[in-house]
Design an enzyme around this catalytic site. Structure first.
Site, PDB file in Angstrom:
ATOM      1  N   HIS A  99       0.813  -1.212   0.000  1.00  0.00           N
ATOM      2  CA  HIS A  99       0.000   0.000   0.000  1.00  0.00           C
ATOM      3  C   HIS A  99       0.849   1.266   0.000  1.00  0.00           C
ATOM      4  O   HIS A  99       0.358   2.334  -0.385  1.00  0.00           O
ATOM      5  CB  HIS A  99      -0.962  -0.020   1.183  1.00  0.00           C
ATOM      6  N   HIS A 267      -2.302 -12.084  -2.908  1.00  0.00           N
ATOM      7  CA  HIS A 267      -3.352 -12.806  -2.199  1.00  0.00           C
ATOM      8  C   HIS A 267      -2.943 -14.228  -1.833  1.00  0.00           C
ATOM      9  O   HIS A 267      -3.765 -14.998  -1.350  1.00  0.00           O
ATOM     10  CB  HIS A 267      -4.622 -12.814  -3.045  1.00  0.00           C
TER      11      HIS A 267
END
Length: 725
Positions: A99, A267
């Protein structure tokens, strides 16, 4: 005393929020005034390390092996105050680094992990960054231990890379060299929305055509890094989401294969958190109470940690073993059917149908309990979009190809905004040159620069030709991601040689003169272009009565077509250049605001912008030879005439339409000059006028020339990282 006196009334004497009695800022009172704040970001006075601190030198004393060992230990050292899922922080730190780096956008090079800006608002309080504050606090003991030898920016990205290594991935490499900023980048444009996660429709001409997203934005909604995990505007539809994923990642410099690899790899470890209500959370860090000490999203009605954590609202893990790098993700995604359900927090998520018990991940706190697998709409997009499906099917058949693709894409994600490889530091810098690093070969330095300058002087090129070509070559530099600039001489290659702002016919004519001179002198074309510009400045200064030598440092190299990623250079094309008084077309944003944006990317200050503009005008370096703003009767001389005549109250200024003006003699009405909004803003804006008046003074003629040369040299050397390393 008056009863309204601030002392007798018991009021605080500080006018909070502004410099007026109503507590409003100047821009609140005069919203149309040109706001120069973007040029004042990262003033050195905000840096607590002082002007003499050199991060590159500090890095040389960093014990990198010990730092990595401490990070590896941290990955499995669960803290009571913020316990790790399954006793491992690999998912946490991968997300924090992701992020940080993922805010990068290709259009203007802003965002990214290169400055540690995740520590400050608005990024530290974006909804999509919920609980990244916990990750940074977990890193604090390590930052405290190594101090100035490691920046927050480097530490955050390194922690994510080490997390993947601890999980079992063979990473592609890592480079130190990111320097911290010390206050928010408050003038970076993240969108016009006034509320977090507002519907994305306002960012697009049509939300069904992601290519129509407003530039330079990349994320689909205010407060998100990429796309909405529930679907377009929170409505699941994997094919619509696939289109947004493709466009968003492309705007972050990723192709379809890199996008698929990053989604899979991102993921493969960690989980989503939505086992509770977001309504029970405290404010984000920037709006928190004093006792929260900069932490946000704290649960006000329960534990709010472990299995009760709330972040995205989606709840569950993507894989059976979320703390290790393996190839379960594609096995599970492709081999199970998935159905839409709501999480405990009320978010849409896809859950596996008839999931076998052996594929159920353990509860994050109690290994005897099992939970279901989940996928986001973006995960389902990989499965259902035909083009993404071809890629993931290939990765499924060839796991080694996936490992390599993700390792390379992760390296690109976390290093894309660092600029050229010459800025990289450390033992793990990959030897391979990558096309997205904009490689440039080393340039020669042993040639006779003075002899080269003499040959250029005898070539017949005009001052305007030499100055404009050097400027156009250098003005592409962006301090946001250290791309562009004069080094490499890519102005002679596609796509730059054909850009309208570079005047292709004039550019080709000038290069046809300079290229053989460079070859005969043993100099690079890049050096020759810059040296020609310097010569033009020296000639212009001499015409104004000043002998001055413009500093020059040889060593620029010449890039080749094979070293140039044409598509990624398209975004560097100037759409306006106030310094050469040029607009490609009319835009919603004013020409002077576009000039501020270019100035900030070039790393220039407001006074430097002022002196360069005035000098470029009188030299005659306007696009197409335009006379707008050329407030002088001795064009070609580096005089302060632009400022003298701009501030002369014997003149009056009159709009004549389409952003143009006439300067008339106040007594006779005779037209003396023409101008654009960019020219007149240096007289109409109170701050810029104060600089213009300095350069208009009779005793500052020489100062003007010297300041111009200094600012010019700064632009020419902006991408010469070898001079400051």
């Amino acid at each position: 005393m008056d009863g309204n006196d601030i002392n007798t009334a018991g009021k605080c004497p500080v006018m909070h929020g502004g410099m007026t009695a109503a507590g409003r800022s100047n821009t609140d009172w005069w919203p149309n005034a040109l706001n120069l704040d973007i040029l004042h970001q990262h003033d050195r006075k905000t840096n607590p390390l002082g002007p003499d601190f050199n991060y590159r030198e500090a890095l040389k004393s960093l014990d990198i092996d010990a730092l990595k060992a401490d990070l590896r230990k941290l990955m499995n050292d669960s803290q009571d105050w913020w316990p790790a899922d399954w006793g491992s922080y690999v998912g946490m730190f991968a997300r924090v680094a992701w992020h940080a780096a993922g805010s990068y956008r290709l259009a203007d090079g802003r965002g990214g992990g290169g400055t540690g800006n995740q520590r400050f608002a608005p990024l530290n309080s974006w909804p999509d960054n919920a609980n990244t504050d916990k990750g940074r606090r977990l890193l604090w003991p390590i930052k405290k231990k190594y101090g100035n030898k490691i920046s927050w920016a480097d530490l955050i990205i390194l922690a994510g890379t080490v997390a993947y290594e601890v999980a079992g991935l063979k990473t592609f490499g890592f480079a130190f060299g990111r320097e911290d900023i010390w206050h928010p980048e408050k003038d970076t444009y993240w969108g016009a929305e006034k509320e977090w996660l507002a519907p994305s429709d306002g960012r697009y001409d049509s939300v069904d055509d992601p290519a129509t997203m407003e530039n330079p934005l990349a994320a689909v909604q205010m407060g998100l890094i990429y796309v909405n995990p529930e679907g377009v505007n929170g409505q699941p539809d994997p094919l619509r989401t696939a289109a947004q994923v493709r466009e968003t990642f492309a705007r972050m410099a990723m192709n379809d294969e890199e996008t698929a690899a990053l989604t899979i790899g991102g993921h493969t470890i960690g989980k989503c958190h939505g086992n509770g209500s977001a309504a029970d959370l405290s404010a984000a860090p920037e709006g928190g109470e004093a006792e929260h000490q900069g932490l946000g999203w704290l649960n006000t009605k329960g534990r709010g940690i472990g299995r009760n954590t709330v972040v995205s609202g989606i709840e569950g893990a993507w894989t059976t073993h979320p703390t290790r790098w393996d190839h379960e993700y594609l096995d599970l995604l492709l081999n199970y059917d998935w159905e839409l359900k709501k999480s405990p927090a009320g978010a849409w998520q896809w859950e596996a149908v008839d999931l076998a018990e052996e594929h159920m991940p353990a509860d994050v706190e109690d290994p005897s309990k099992r939970i279901n697998l989940v996928m986001t709409d973006a995960d389902m997009a990989l499965k259902m979009d035909p083009d993404f499906r071809k890629i993931i099917d290939r990765f499924h058949r060839d796991p080694a190809a996936l490992d390599d693709a993700f390792a390379r894409a992760w390296f690109k994600l976390t290093h894309r905004d660092m600029g050229p490889k010459s800025r990289y530091f450390g033992p793990d810098v990959p030897a391979e040159d990558l096309i997205w690093q904009d490689p440039i070969p080393a340039g020669p330095t042993g040639y006779d620069a003075e002899a080269l300058k003499a040959r250029i002087a005898a070539s017949g090129l005009s001052i305007a030709d030499m100055v404009a070509t050097a400027w156009d070559s250098a003005r592409t530099y962006r301090g946001s991601d250290m791309r562009g600039g004069a080094n490499g001489a890519r102005i002679r290659l596609a796509p730059q040689k054909d850009w309208q702002g570079n005047e292709p016919e004039r550019l080709a004519r000038v290069l046809s003169v300079l290229e053989p001179i460079a070859a005969e002198s043993g100099a690079s074309i890049a050096d020759t272009i810059v040296l020609a510009g310097n010569l033009g400045i020296e000639q212009a200064a001499k015409a104004a009565g000043f002998e001055i030598k413009v500093p020059f440092a040889p060593g620029r190299g010449d890039a080749t077509d094979a070293q140039t990623e044409v598509d990624s250079f398209d975004v560097l094309e100037p759409l306006a250049d106030g310094y050469r008084n040029w607009l490609k077309k009319d835009y919603v944003v004013s020409p002077e605001e576009l000039m501020l944006d270019r100035t900030q990317l070039l790393g220039l200050t407001a006074p430097e912008m002022t002196v360069l503009t005035g000098g470029m005008r009188v030299i005659g370096a306007n696009f197409g030879g335009s006379k707008d703003g050329v407030f002088t009767d001795r064009e070609g001389a580096l005089s302060n005439d632009f400022f003298v005549n701009l501030t002369d109250m014997g003149n009056s200024w009159h709009p004549v339409g389409e952003g143009r003006y006439e300067i008339r003699d106040r007594n006779t009405g005779a037209v003396k000059w023409t101008a654009t909004r960019v020219d007149l803003v240096f007289g109409s804006n109170s701050i810029l006028r104060s600089y213009a008046e300095v350069y208009a003074q009779d005793d500052n003629r020489e100062k003007f020339v010297r300041d111009f040369v200094a600012a010019w040299t700064k632009v020419m050397n902006a991408d010469r990282f070898d001079l400051t390393a």
